[in-house]
Design a protein around this motif. Structure first.
Motif: not given
Length: 369
Positions: A31, A51, A53, A62
């Motif tokens: 991630e 972050k 996605h 985030q």
């Protein structure tokens, strides 16, 4: 699943690169996050960043813990926020419990001292640290033409050329892709100018080398080296950066153009090509070894090599946070590897760290049975 964090003072500056790497991350069960050092809470150590996605193919705000793997892409200026960020980065790297895929290199003066005392010393340009105007003008009197460059920084910012012709001293700089030349009306004015620039930052001086092509344009070879997923150094690509005719800089930020290395090589005497490539390979093979024998581990290196008219080679700069434009423009086939390299190497380091932790825990457990 590992978490991977890009650290940048302004993530938007490398948005395209960060995003392309993040798009590949799910293939490695990783991630991706991005943030600035000043977005780290000094008490909770939580980060207020973004972050990526994969389903939306975009970055979103985030809060998160510091990622498992960290990639330092910070470039510092004299701005107070940048100085604050630098202090935070030093704190992070001194903690010992965080995993960075690479560490930075010291300034150009320290690098000069390291390389000039290594096997690569024949390729190193003679350099002095500018201490005062008298010393600099004495150096100019001897060399007749010199380059002044900041000990820290990139992109050709702050570089100037001084030339002594009979009783006059002239200065050449490139600003906003324009070549500006002026003559100092007296030695006193030249002294004041030198003292003024060195009060702002540390400067180095070098003899001016005729590193120009047949059209009298300054040029150099930019080579990008990175570690692969096995921790081995590999060359991702090399290209030529060509500046303006009669100019000083071959930096892309100064308006330089890129040319594929093989195309430039076609202009060289065929009898000398083998020798030239052998010399370049000697530099790229030895350089990472020398640097990592002296400094903390690295992930990538941008190497700028100047070529004189007699085909002698000179190491002009070594950058631990290199750009990728030259390689992307001249070696399109390397594009995929540039986006996956940080993920592959980061995953390998994280795996080694995890294995080391498990071995320690097992040993500790056996001792207490």
């Amino acid at each position: 699943m590992y978490s991977f964090g890009f650290i940048s003072l302004n993530p938007e500056l490398e948005n395209s690169y960060f995003t392309e790497v993040a798009k590949h991350a799910s293939d490695y069960h990783i991630e991706c996050y991005r943030f600035s050092p000043i977005q780290i809470n000094p008490v909770t150590h939580l980060v207020t960043g973004e972050k990526f996605h994969p389903d939306l193919q975009e970055w979103q705000p985030q809060k998160f813990q510091l990622p498992d793997i960290l990639y330092d892409r910070c470039f510092y200026s004299e701005h107070p926020l940048a100085k604050n960020a630098l202090a935070i980065m030093k704190w992070l790297k001194n903690r010992g419990d965080l995993l960075f895929i690479g560490h930075g290199l010291p300034n150009k003066w320290q690098l000069y001292q390291t390389l000039s005392n290594s096997n690569l010393s024949p390729y190193v340009v003679k350099t002095i640290s500018v201490t005062d105007a008298f010393q600099t003008l004495s150096f100019l009197e001897k060399e007749k033409k010199i380059i002044l460059k900041p000990a820290s920084g990139s992109g050709g910012m702050g570089i100037a050329c001084l030339e002594k012709e009979e009783e006059t001293i002239s200065v050449i700089v490139e600003k906003q892709q324009q070549i500006l030349r002026s003559t100092f009306p007296s030695i006193n004015v030249a002294q004041k100018w030198i003292d003024n620039i060195r009060t702002k930052k540390e400067y180095l001086a070098q003899p001016f080398l005729q590193l120009v092509d047949q059209a009298n344009r300054p040029f150099d070879i930019r080579i990008l080296l990175q570690k692969n997923g096995n921790g081995q150094w590999v060359e991702r690509g090399r290209g030529i950066r060509t500046g303006q005719a009669n100019g000083v800089l071959s930096n892309l930020s100064a308006g330089a153009e890129t040319v594929p290395f093989h195309k430039w090589l076609n202009s060289i005497d065929p009898k000398k090509i083998e020798f030239l490539e052998k010399e370049i390979n000697e530099i790229t093979t030895q350089l990472p070894i020398i640097l990592e024998d002296t400094y903390p581990p690295l992930f990538e290196i941008g190497v700028d090599i100047g070529v004189a008219q007699d085909l002698s080679l000179w190491i002009l700069d070594v950058n631990s946070k290199p750009g990728r434009k030259v390689v992307l423009e001249t070696s399109p086939s390397a594009q995929e590897s540039l986006y996956t390299a940080p993920l592959e190497y980061g995953r390998m380091l994280a795996g080694q760290q995890e294995q080391g932790r498990k071995s320690y825990e097992k040993t500790f457990s056996n001792r207490n049975q």
